[in-house]
Design a protein around this motif. Structure first.
Motif, PDB file in Angstrom:
ATOM      1  N   ILE A   1       0.826  -1.207   0.000  1.00  0.00           N
ATOM      2  CA  ILE A   1       0.000   0.000   0.000  1.00  0.00           C
ATOM      3  C   ILE A   1       0.864   1.263   0.000  1.00  0.00           C
ATOM      4  O   ILE A   1       0.458   2.310  -0.499  1.00  0.00           O
TER       5      ILE A   1
ATOM      6  N   THR B   1       1.960   2.410  -3.570  1.00  0.00           N
ATOM      7  CA  THR B   1       0.852   2.740  -4.466  1.00  0.00           C
ATOM      8  C   THR B   1      -0.007   3.848  -3.882  1.00  0.00           C
ATOM      9  O   THR B   1       0.222   5.024  -4.142  1.00  0.00           O
ATOM     10  N   HIS B   2      -0.983   3.480  -3.064  1.00  0.00           N
ATOM     11  CA  HIS B   2      -1.949   4.458  -2.574  1.00  0.00           C
ATOM     12  C   HIS B   2      -1.320   5.536  -1.682  1.00  0.00           C
ATOM     13  O   HIS B   2      -1.629   6.720  -1.827  1.00  0.00           O
TER      14      HIS B   2
ATOM     15  N   SER C   1     -10.673  -2.044   3.957  1.00  0.00           N
ATOM     16  CA  SER C   1     -10.729  -2.661   2.637  1.00  0.00           C
ATOM     17  C   SER C   1     -11.211  -4.096   2.745  1.00  0.00           C
ATOM     18  O   SER C   1     -10.823  -4.817   3.664  1.00  0.00           O
TER      19      SER C   1
ATOM     20  N   TYR D   1      -8.010  -3.361  -2.781  1.00  0.00           N
ATOM     21  CA  TYR D   1      -7.223  -2.294  -3.392  1.00  0.00           C
ATOM     22  C   TYR D   1      -6.012  -2.832  -4.153  1.00  0.00           C
ATOM     23  O   TYR D   1      -5.441  -2.136  -4.994  1.00  0.00           O
TER      24      TYR D   1
ATOM     25  N   GLY E   1      -8.304  -5.079  -7.268  1.00  0.00           N
ATOM     26  CA  GLY E   1      -9.537  -4.534  -7.829  1.00  0.00           C
ATOM     27  C   GLY E   1      -9.498  -4.339  -9.334  1.00  0.00           C
ATOM     28  O   GLY E   1     -10.439  -4.722 -10.056  1.00  0.00           O
ATOM     29  N   ARG E   2      -8.419  -3.781  -9.846  1.00  0.00           N
ATOM     30  CA  ARG E   2      -8.321  -3.545 -11.292  1.00  0.00           C
ATOM     31  C   ARG E   2      -8.239  -4.853 -12.064  1.00  0.00           C
ATOM     32  O   ARG E   2      -8.777  -4.962 -13.165  1.00  0.00           O
TER      33      ARG E   2
ATOM     34  N   LEU F   1      -8.185   7.958   0.906  1.00  0.00           N
ATOM     35  CA  LEU F   1      -8.360   6.520   0.831  1.00  0.00           C
ATOM     36  C   LEU F   1      -9.819   6.084   0.791  1.00  0.00           C
ATOM     37  O   LEU F   1     -10.116   4.948   0.399  1.00  0.00           O
TER      38      LEU F   1
ATOM     39  N   ARG G   1     -10.805   4.866  -2.556  1.00  0.00           N
ATOM     40  CA  ARG G   1      -9.779   4.144  -3.293  1.00  0.00           C
ATOM     41  C   ARG G   1      -9.424   2.810  -2.654  1.00  0.00           C
ATOM     42  O   ARG G   1      -9.010   1.880  -3.327  1.00  0.00           O
ATOM     43  N   VAL G   2      -9.570   2.722  -1.348  1.00  0.00           N
ATOM     44  CA  VAL G   2      -9.256   1.507  -0.605  1.00  0.00           C
ATOM     45  C   VAL G   2     -10.520   0.846  -0.069  1.00  0.00           C
ATOM     46  O   VAL G   2     -10.651  -0.368  -0.064  1.00  0.00           O
ATOM     47  N   SER G   3     -11.475   1.649   0.352  1.00  0.00           N
ATOM     48  CA  SER G   3     -12.644   1.116   1.043  1.00  0.00           C
ATOM     49  C   SER G   3     -13.726   0.618   0.105  1.00  0.00           C
ATOM     50  O   SER G   3     -14.690   0.009   0.543  1.00  0.00           O
TER      51      SER G   3
END
Length: 302
Positions: free
Chosen positions: A102, A105-106, A161, A242, A245-246, A292, A295-297
Motif C-alpha cells: 500500500i 501505491t496508494h 478494505s 485495493y 480490484g483492477r 483513501l 480508493r481503498v474502502s
C-alpha cells in the motif's frame, strides 16, 4: 558546543553505526560530528563509544546515555510543539512509514497530492513490512494493516478494505472453482505472509468462523508477487481489494467464495502518543483518510 545539538548528533551516530553515516543524515562533516561526541565525552568524563578502525559500538554508559538522550530530545520536541501547536500550515519534515504494497501505491499517490497543497513540507517515506520503533526511528506517522499490538501508540483508522479470494479464469478452468472454504485444501493457495497468520485464511460461515490452513507454490512478504502468480494461473490469493480490484474489473482475476464473508482489513495511521499533535501530522491523517475513502474502502464490483 550546544548540548542539545551534540545529543542529537550522538543519537544519529549511535543509530547509524558510524560517524560518517550519522554526519550525512545531519548534513554536517564527519569532523564536526566527531567534535560533538568528543565534547559530550569530555563533559561526562567517560567514553560513549568503543572505537576501532573498522567498527563503532556503544559502551555500557553509552547505551544508558542513548536512552536518556532520546527521552530528552522527545521532551524538547513536545515542548516546542506545545508552543507552536496553533500553527495551521504544515511545514518541515514529515517521516512516514508504510508496508511496501500500500505504501508504494496508494500512500505514495496520496503523499504526492498532499505535497502539492503544502509547499513548505518535505516527506521522507520508509517502506518496510516489519515492525519498527516509531520513537527511535523518528517516524511521525506509520501506516499499519490490521490490529495494533503496541498500546503506547495511538491508532486512527483511516480506511477499511474488503479481502477477496480470487484466481484466474485459466486456473479455474483447469482445477475447478472452490465452492466452500474446505475446498481450498485441494487447491494451490498463494500466500502473502505479511498478513498474519500467514498460512491461515479465515471465512465467516452461518455457524461462525472457519479457518483453513492453506499452502501453495508461491509465498511472499508482500502482495504483488502472489498477485502476479495468480494472474498467471498458479493458484488462488486472498488479498485486499485495493490490490486486485483492477485485475477483477479487467477479468484477469475472478472472485470466488462470495457467500463466505471474509473479515475486512483495517488500515490505521499510527503515531507516538503525544499531548500536542503537530499540524503536519494531523493535516496528513485528515487528508489521507479522505483520499483513501473511495480508493481503498470501495467494495468489489457485482
Amino acid at each position: 558546543m550546544d548540548k542539545l545539538t551534540s545529543m542529537n548528533v550522538f543519537v544519529r551516530v549511535a543509530k547509524a553505526g558510524s560517524f560518517a553515516a550519522g554526519a550525512r543524515e545531519l548534513d554536517i562533516s564527519r569532523a564536526m560530528a566527531t567534535k560533538h561526541i568528543m565534547s559530550l565525552e569530555s563533559d561526562l568524563g567517560t567514553r560513549l563509544f568503543n572505537r576501532t578502525t573498522r567498527s563503532l559500538s556503544l559502551t555500557d554508559v553509552g547505551v544508558s546515555y542513548l536512552e536518556r538522550c532520546q527521552h530528552v530530545l522527545t521532551e524538547v520536541e513536545e515542548m516546542e510543539a506545545a508552543v507552536t501547536h496553533l500553527q495551521t500550515e504544515p511545514r518541515g519534515l514529515l517521516r512516514i512509514s508504510a508496508p511496501y504494497g500500500i505504501g508504494s501505491t496508494h500512500i505514495a499517490r496520496a503523499v504526492a497530492e498532499f505535497l502539492k497543497i503544502h509547499p513548505d513540507l518535505t516527506v521522507e517515506m520508509i517502506l518496510q513490512n516489519g515492525p519498527m520503533d516509531l520513537v527511535d526511528e523518528g517516524v511521525d506517522v506509520a501506516i499499519c494493516l490490521g490490529a495494533l499490538d503496541d498500546s503506547s501508540l495511538v491508532a486512527r483508522k483511516v480506511a477499511t478494505s474488503l479481502l477477496v479470494a480470487c484466481g484466474s479464469p485459466e486456473y479455474f478452468a483447469q482445477h475447478g472453482v472452490p465452492q466452500t472454504p474446505q475446498d481450498l485444501l485441494n487447491h494451490s493457495c498463494l500466500v502473502n505472509w505479511a498478513v498474519a497468520p500467514k498460512d491461515k485464511w479465515r471465512f465467516k460461515t452461518e455457524t461462525g468462523y472457519t479457518t483453513i490452513n492453506v499452502s501453495g507454490r508461491v509465498w511472499a512478504n508482500v502482495g504483488e508477487p502472489v498477485r502476479i502468480a495468480a494472474i498467471n494461473g498458479l493458484g488462488l490469493v486472498m488479498l485486499p481489494f485495493y490490490v486486485v480490484g483492477r485485475d477483477i474489473e479487467k477479468g484477469k482475476l475472478k472472485v470466488v467464495l462470495e457467500d463466505y464473508l471474509l473479515p475486512p482489513l483495517d488500515v490505521y495511521a499510527v503515531y507516538p502518543h503525544r499531548k500536542y499533535l503537530s499540524a503536519k501530522v494531523k493535516s496528513f491523517m485528515d487528508f489521507l483518510q479522505d483520499w483513501l475513502e473511495h480508493r481503498v474502502s470501495m467494495p468489489p464490483p457485482e
